[in-house]
Write an enzyme that holds these catalytic residues in place. Structure first.
Site, PDB file in Angstrom:
ATOM      1  N   GLY A  34     -33.914  -2.719  -8.162  1.00  0.00           N
ATOM      2  CA  GLY A  34     -33.735  -3.029  -6.734  1.00  0.00           C
ATOM      3  C   GLY A  34     -35.065  -3.261  -6.063  1.00  0.00           C
ATOM      4  O   GLY A  34     -36.075  -3.499  -6.730  1.00  0.00           O
ATOM      5  N   ASN A  35     -35.092  -3.224  -4.755  1.00  0.00           N
ATOM      6  CA  ASN A  35     -36.360  -3.348  -4.027  1.00  0.00           C
ATOM      7  C   ASN A  35     -36.301  -2.524  -2.739  1.00  0.00           C
ATOM      8  O   ASN A  35     -35.269  -1.937  -2.420  1.00  0.00           O
ATOM      9  CB  ASN A  35     -36.694  -4.817  -3.756  1.00  0.00           C
ATOM     10  CG  ASN A  35     -35.638  -5.486  -2.908  1.00  0.00           C
ATOM     11  OD1 ASN A  35     -35.419  -5.113  -1.754  1.00  0.00           O
ATOM     12  ND2 ASN A  35     -34.956  -6.482  -3.478  1.00  0.00           N
ATOM     13  N   HIS A  36     -37.417  -2.508  -1.999  1.00  0.00           N
ATOM     14  CA  HIS A  36     -37.544  -1.601  -0.849  1.00  0.00           C
ATOM     15  C   HIS A  36     -36.954  -2.144   0.452  1.00  0.00           C
ATOM     16  O   HIS A  36     -37.152  -1.548   1.496  1.00  0.00           O
ATOM     17  CB  HIS A  36     -39.018  -1.266  -0.609  1.00  0.00           C
ATOM     18  CG  HIS A  36     -39.602  -0.369  -1.651  1.00  0.00           C
ATOM     19  ND1 HIS A  36     -39.093   0.876  -1.915  1.00  0.00           N
ATOM     20  CD2 HIS A  36     -40.643  -0.549  -2.506  1.00  0.00           C
ATOM     21  CE1 HIS A  36     -39.798   1.440  -2.880  1.00  0.00           C
ATOM     22  NE2 HIS A  36     -40.738   0.581  -3.265  1.00  0.00           N
TER      23      HIS A  36
END
Ligand code: CTP
Length: 403
Positions: A212-214
């Site tokens: 995923g990412n932030h």
């Protein structure tokens, strides 16, 4: 959320028996999230007390040009009050006050403020049935409507005189509904459909792990709220986030992976007027997703990745009537890379985020963006809250439809 939320309402109360209903009216405005200030004509104080309306509106109530009680603030500034308001409502509007408004007879604070107000003015007449039909009253209505003021028609029923007929001030609930419907119908994006993507995507590795990412999703959610407040009907396609929104004009479609976001976007894209891709979509995903949790074994572990579909690119390929806005997050050669993305993805506008700007980007409450349009006009913006950036983006959308 009511369209009255956050609106500054100036309520002018004139002296008729219906003035007692303004207590409920003020209460309803406050409940809808509006800010309310009240001006009363001297005669109206016989029907409802300033203390009641001041308590309900949480503001002082004004009635005279001079303030007898307050040494420091002697002058009640009608110009300031008039300019403060987003809308002014005269309710109840008696035949006397309507006639003064129509003729500019400026002998009390209410009419002086009315003459100073630049905002839309609504009036809700209240009087006995014969007064309501008198040519003099009808002439006042006509004059006021010619000034651009809007009448909230009186209702029929039992009147204070004991007679029955037209002349009762519209019920507070009906006044609120009238104002909401009128304001909604005039919103600049009324009738427009907008698709917005937001948040990260999660690409499964096995049943318990993902890539995923932030991205917090905040930028996309703020854009959705701003669009809905301008009257647009919004489909917000969001990856996993903690953001929540509760607005009758926003339909939230929750997705997890890039493929799900792609499918959802294409389900709605054909029917929208605008699409804004604010999501941080994963560019790659694991080629094979394990059915069972992967057990710890070898010292090194390699996950083979394959490209996800570029959603924005596919929207650009299928573009017809849609005004298409993308985001770009760059760390080097920002302007050139963003321009290349405009062409590659067939965009009308790109919102460039630079990670070199302090306060911009993921997990922040602020953002600093540069707009670049399809003619490569570059417009750097100041560092702002994400809500303000969202408003700027929607101003570009409004400009597209009206300029
Ligand atoms: N985007 C998308 N689908 C993807 C990847 C990106 O819709 N699979 C959209 C984003 O929502 C954003 C825009 O494309 O509006 C640009 O995203 P960005 O990450 O800056 O660029 P990429 O096209 O992924 O290119 P690169 O990562 O090489 O800079």
């Amino acid at each position: 959320m009511s369209v009255l939320s956050g609106k500054k309402i100036l309520l002018g109360v004139s002296g008729g028996i219906a003035a007692y209903k303004t207590a409920s009216l003020v209460r309803l405005f406050i409940k809808a999230g509006a800010h309310v200030q009240v001006i009363m004509t001297p005669a109206s104080k016989d029907f409802v007390t300033p203390l009641t309306l001041s308590t309900l509106s949480k503001n002082p109530v004004y009635s005279t040009f001079f303030n007898q009680d307050d040494e420091d603030e002697k002058w009640n500034n009608h110009v300031e009050l008039g300019l403060w308001a987003d809308l002014m409502l005269i309710a109840p509007a008696t035949a006397n006050t309507l006639s003064k408004m129509a003729n500019g007879t400026c002998d009390n604070l209410l009419v002086a403020t009315y003459l100073s107000a630049k905002c839309p003015v609504y009036f809700a007449p209240a009087m006995d049935l014969d007064m309501y039909k008198h040519p003099s009253t009808l002439a006042s209505f006509k004059a006021l409507e010619n000034f651009g003021n809007i009448i909230i028609p009186a209702e029929s029923g039992e009147l204070a005189s004991g007679l029955s007929g037209e002349g009762r001030m519209a019920e507070p609930e009906n006044i609120v509904a009238f104002l909401e419907a009128d304001l909604e119908s005039k919103l600049p994006l009324k009738g427009k459909k907008i698709l917005i993507t937001a948040g990260p995507t999660y690409e499964a590795i096995d049943p318990v792990r993902f890539i995923g990412n932030h991205s917090s999703g905040k930028m996309g959610f703020d854009i959705a709220k701003s669009a809905a407040n301008l009257g647009a009907s919004v489909v917000l396609i969001s990856g996993p986030t903690h953001c929540v929104v509760n607005h009758s004009f926003i339909q939230v479609v929750k997705v997890t992976s890039a493929q799900e976001m792609y499918d959802a976007c294409h389900q709605y894209y054909a029917e929208v007027d605008v699409a804004i891709a604010a999501a941080a979509v994963a560019d790659y995903r694991p080629k094979n997703v394990a059915n069972q949790k992967i057990k710890k074994a070898a010292e090194n572990f390699v996950i083979e990745l394959e490209k996800t579909k570029d959603i924005l690119f596919s929207l650009g390929e299928n573009k017809k009537q849609q005004f298409l806005i993308g985001f770009a997050l760059e760390t080097e050669n920002e302007i050139e890379n963003a321009k290349a993305k405009i062409q590659k993805k067939n965009l009308d506008l790109i919102v460039l985020n630079s990670l070199q700007d302090e306060g911009a980007g993921f997990q922040k409450m602020t953002n600093k963006v540069t707009f670049i349009n399809k003619d490569f006009k570059i417009e750097p913006m100041e560092l702002k809250s994400k809500e303000a950036v969202a408003d700027d983006i929607l101003n570009k959308v409004i400009a597209h439809f009206y300029e």
